[in-house]
Design an enzyme around this catalytic site. Structure first.
Site, PDB file in Angstrom:
ATOM      1  CE  LYS A  32      14.003 -68.327 -20.750  1.00 25.27           C
ATOM      2  NZ  LYS A  32      14.769 -69.508 -20.277  1.00 25.27           N
ATOM      3  CG  ASP A  55      21.927 -70.139 -25.885  1.00 25.50           C
ATOM      4  OD1 ASP A  55      22.685 -69.741 -24.969  1.00 25.50           O
ATOM      5  OD2 ASP A  55      20.849 -70.703 -25.674  1.00 25.50           O
TER       6      ASP A  55
END
Length: 292
Positions: free
Chosen positions: A194, A220
């Site tokens: 990110k 995840d």
């Protein structure tokens, strides 16, 4: 014996089969004033049998996905203790409030610690499946055991993945992707990076690997709203990915998360039965059974 909270009935049944232990029937009710009652009407008869395993241990299985299920769990623990069970084991397939593991602002509680203390008061042992931060286990007294169920996520994946890439949401969660890849048997590992360009603009992209014409499995521990995950999948589509599969241990999938992921181009969503959803295609019962 296995005792199930209302949110974990399928998993409790699978665990009972895995352990070859009896599954007793719990009942869940609500009084006119709104108070809850979770009870085990047949527990006295079960404890009174000559079966030492049945009489000595009760395994209470309950994902605490709401305030009501938190209270149910406490009541079921107490019912087992009231019936004379000597060893109460509590299994938290999904531990609610586990992400509130610190006081993020002055005056805030450490909610994970608060609920852990309450649960600890009625049990002799706690197991929790793939907590978001394993450190929450230290809030229990005695310390809880974290059950790693990530390997179960490989089971529902197609056998013919094309040159697969297993992606984690960030560098800190690479071990989750590695576990799924290792269980699947082949594939490359990468994670999303990110890059913040402004207060509102964040760029998300795979850190290194080329995904063109390859199948990608995004892993995840929890998928809640699906917003970040769907944005990440959109980046993969822009880079020419073939198919995208999403896997998670805890398919919370709140609100319109499934719609977001489907619109982003996800081929399929696979979760476990720590939270019982339509997407719960694999059970964590074998992983829990190993610790029992």
């Amino acid at each position: 014996m296995i005792i199930s909270g209302s949110a974990s009935q399928a998993l409790a049944a699978a665990l009972a089969r895995e352990l070859e232990e009896p599954l007793v029937t719990a009942e869940y009710d609500r009084f006119p004033d709104g108070e809850l009652l979770a009870a085990v009407p047949g527990i006295d008869d079960a404890v009174a049998t000559d079966d030492a395993v049945t009489a000595d241990r009760a395994v209470v299985v309950g994902s605490t996905v709401s305030s009501d299920t938190h209270l149910e769990l406490l009541q079921l623990q107490d019912a087992a203790r009231e019936a004379g069970v000597s060893d109460v084991v509590t299994v938290l397939p999904y531990m609610g409030y586990a992400r509130q593991d610190e006081a993020f602002e002055p005056g805030h509680p450490v909610s994970a610690r608060a609920v852990a203390r309450a649960i600890s008061s009625g049990t002799d042992r706690v197991l929790t499946v793939t907590p978001h931060e394993e450190a929450v286990c230290e809030f229990f007294e005695p310390t809880a055991t974290a059950v790693d169920a990530a390997g179960r996520l490989a089971e529902p994946l197609p056998e013919n993945l094309a040159d697969p890439v297993f992606l984690s949401p960030d560098a800190g969660a690479v071990e989750l992707a590695e576990t799924v890849r290792d269980t699947y048997g082949e594939g490359e590992i990468d994670y999303f990076e990110k890059v913040r360009h402004s207060g509102t603009e964040v760029e998300i992209s795979p850190s290194d690997v080329d995904v063109t014409d390859r199948d990608v499995v995004v892993t995840d521990d929890i998928i809640a709203t699906g917003s970040t995950m769907s944005e990440a999948v959109g980046v993969l589509q822009d880079r020419g990915v073939d198919r995208v599969f999403v896997t998670c241990v805890h398919p919370l999938l709140a609100s319109n998360a499934v719609t977001k992921l489907s619109r982003a181009g996800v081929e399929a969503i696979y979760g476990t039965d720590t939270i019982e959803r339509q997407q719960s295609t694999v059970s964590v019962a074998p992983a829990i059974a190993e610790h029992l």
